[in-house]
Design an enzyme around this catalytic site. Structure first.
Site, PDB file in Angstrom:
ATOM      1  N   SER A 101       0.813  -1.209   0.000  1.00 27.28           N
ATOM      2  CA  SER A 101       0.000   0.000   0.000  1.00 27.28           C
ATOM      3  C   SER A 101       0.855   1.272   0.000  1.00 27.28           C
ATOM      4  O   SER A 101       1.618   1.517  -0.916  1.00 27.28           O
ATOM      5  CB  SER A 101      -0.956  -0.038   1.197  1.00 27.28           C
ATOM      6  OG  SER A 101      -1.903   0.983   1.150  1.00 27.28           O
ATOM      7  N   ASP A 241      -2.363   6.322  -3.433  1.00 27.48           N
ATOM      8  CA  ASP A 241      -1.229   5.681  -2.771  1.00 27.48           C
ATOM      9  C   ASP A 241      -0.743   4.534  -3.652  1.00 27.48           C
ATOM     10  O   ASP A 241      -1.224   4.346  -4.767  1.00 27.48           O
ATOM     11  CB  ASP A 241      -1.616   5.199  -1.367  1.00 27.48           C
ATOM     12  CG  ASP A 241      -2.664   4.098  -1.381  1.00 27.48           C
ATOM     13  OD1 ASP A 241      -3.412   4.002  -2.374  1.00 27.48           O
ATOM     14  OD2 ASP A 241      -2.751   3.336  -0.407  1.00 27.48           O
ATOM     15  N   ASP A 243      -1.018   1.306  -3.917  1.00 28.11           N
ATOM     16  CA  ASP A 243      -1.895   0.295  -4.509  1.00 28.11           C
ATOM     17  C   ASP A 243      -3.244   0.872  -4.917  1.00 28.11           C
ATOM     18  O   ASP A 243      -4.145   0.127  -5.312  1.00 28.11           O
ATOM     19  CB  ASP A 243      -2.076  -0.893  -3.570  1.00 28.11           C
ATOM     20  CG  ASP A 243      -2.881  -0.555  -2.314  1.00 28.11           C
ATOM     21  OD1 ASP A 243      -2.899   0.635  -1.921  1.00 28.11           O
ATOM     22  OD2 ASP A 243      -3.475  -1.470  -1.724  1.00 28.11           O
ATOM     23  N   ASP A 245      -5.836   2.128  -3.429  1.00 31.93           N
ATOM     24  CA  ASP A 245      -7.107   1.888  -2.744  1.00 31.93           C
ATOM     25  C   ASP A 245      -7.522   3.088  -1.901  1.00 31.93           C
ATOM     26  O   ASP A 245      -8.575   3.080  -1.267  1.00 31.93           O
ATOM     27  CB  ASP A 245      -7.066   0.611  -1.898  1.00 31.93           C
ATOM     28  CG  ASP A 245      -6.090   0.685  -0.725  1.00 31.93           C
ATOM     29  OD1 ASP A 245      -5.307   1.655  -0.647  1.00 31.93           O
ATOM     30  OD2 ASP A 245      -6.111  -0.240   0.108  1.00 31.93           O
TER      31      ASP A 245
END
Length: 449
Positions: A101, A241, A243, A245
């Site tokens: 992440s 960010d 990833d 999400d």
């Protein structure tokens, strides 16, 4: 050994804590536990972000899954929410994301989704851990034609883009957007989606090389984006960010707009359109006090959970809510996806911008962001849950709580993904709360190290 799974899967420094051996074991145990009820040959979907260790860990995990007889569909670099969506769309048995992440490049993580695209409950994670601890006791490893195989799908990211545009078909012609892709998984999907919808896109940090993910960019480092929005004369800036999400935004004046403000803007718009289920938003205890006051003022009921988007999602499912999230920018639109989705969050926010014709700075004034200070105390990972067992720490927290009673609040919690205890104080005086938060964080760090 402490619990492998944190609030967001298994995390650690790649090749040190999160080794290829552990990734293979997680592939074996995860595939077995998640597909043991199936009478057919199970299939697992795997995707990753752009960090250099992704190939190493993905291949180890996929080898593990194949070794217990599961087939794998590898979709390559895609956002975490894309894997959640594609797991459902292709009706595979489970999904896995290799990502850490918003963390720096040396970290990586492994996160599982069930066949419906939801993160696993604690009980299933515990079963996976137990199986690894028992050295795969009771598993029969197939041979010959029963071994699993890997199929590579490089087109899957287009399916995710099409889903996002169909879910929120907003016309962005005439809208200028600066997009910070964090050198991560959004580098293609976010830019292509916004262009397809007609926006003028200025993309920054969209040249990932495996080592630059989240490096002074993205939702955790927004200074460059804030300056660039003003320089470009853009209507809005979007920060993802690693990833993708989570989403944070920047208004046309270069001011940061956080997850609470985005939920306030979009939630109120959805309520006015009759689309906010039960006029309810699910948030965590870390949301700004101003967010809850906004809810009171606009007739929106606020449900509170402990920190972690998995707990937000659990509560949303329990009560039938369709909007929830965190100040950090994890926002879940449950009608359209089963996890935090930066791209959907961006499109929802842009939809309000277009339909109201108001600048983002005006929209963001729906709530007053009260002064808040968050200071991290770095502590040994295995001790972070037990900070209240130290008398001097417990006493300091109690004194501080009494001091801010009635005109602020004090919230202390261990990080779910990092070796940190987070100290958050909210109050009227920014200087005072920063001093108090720093003092308490220093105490926690000194006592527990």
């Amino acid at each position: 050994m402490g619990r492998l799974f944190g609030t967001d899967g298994v995390r650690g420094v790649a090749n040190a804590e999160l080794t290829p051996t552990l990734a293979m074991q997680l592939g074996q145990a995860g595939a077995y536990i998640l597909t043991r009820e199936n009478e057919h040959k199970p299939t697992i979907m795997v995707g990753c972000d752009t960090r250099i260790s992704g190939d190493m860990l993905a291949n180890a995990l996929m080898a593990g899954a194949c070794s217990v007889g599961a087939n794998v569909v590898y979709v390559g670099v895609v956002p975490t929410p894309a894997v959640a969506y594609l797991t459902r769309k292709y009706k595979v048995d489970a999904g896995v994301v290799i990502s850490a992440s918003h963390n720096p490049v040396e970290f990586n993580g492994i996160k599982f989704f069930d066949g419906n695209g939801y993160k696993l409950p604690d009980a299933l994670e515990d079963e996976i851990e137990s199986l690894i601890a028992s050295k795969m006791e009771g598993i029969t490893f197939p041979t010959g034609s029963s071994v699993g195989k890997i199929k590579y799908r490089t087109d899957a990211r287009e399916e995710y883009i099409n889903h996002a545009m169909k879910a929120i078909p907003v016309n962005l012609e005439g809208v200028k957007i600066v997009v910070d892709c964090a050198e991560g998984a959004a580098y293609y999907t976010s830019v292509e989606t916004l262009k397809e919808l007609g926006a003028t896109v200025v993309a920054i940090h969209n040249n990932p090389d495996g080592t630059n993910i989240n490096a002074n960019c993205g939702s955790t480092h927004m200074e460059e984006l804030m300056a660039r929005v003003v320089y470009e004369g853009a209507h809005i800036g979007l920060a993802f960010d690693g990833d993708a999400d989570r989403l944070l935004a920047v208004d046309e004046k270069g001011k940061r707009v956080d997850g609470d403000q985005i939920m306030a803007i979009v939630g109120n718009h959805m309520k006015n359109q009759g689309q906010l289920k039960d006029d309810t938003i699910v948030a965590t205890v870390m949301s700004n006090l101003g967010f809850f006051l906004m809810g009171d003022a606009y007739g929106i009921h606020m449900e509170q959970t402990k920190v972690g988007d998995r707990y937000v999602l659990e509560r949303m499912k329990e009560i039938g809510a369709n909007l929830g999230g965190e100040q950090s920018g994890h926002i879940i639109f449950l009608d359209e996806n089963t996890t935090g989705d930066g791209l959907l969050s961006a499109l929802h926010l842009l939809q309000v911008l277009v339909e109201t014709g108001k600048p983002l700075s005006e929209l963001a004034s729906i709530m007053e962001v009260l002064p808040q200070s968050l200071i991290n105390a770095r502590v040994p990972n295995h001790k972070k849950e037990s900070y209240m067992e130290y008398p001097e720490i417990a006493e300091a927290i109690e004194e501080l709580t009494e001091k801010f009673a009635g005109e602020g609040r004090v919230l202390i919690r261990p990080s779910g993904t990092e070796p940190l205890v987070r100290v958050m104080i909210e109050g009227k005086d920014q200087k005072q709360i920063e001093e108090e938060a720093r003092k308490l964080a220093d105490l926690i760090q000194n006592v527990m190290l």
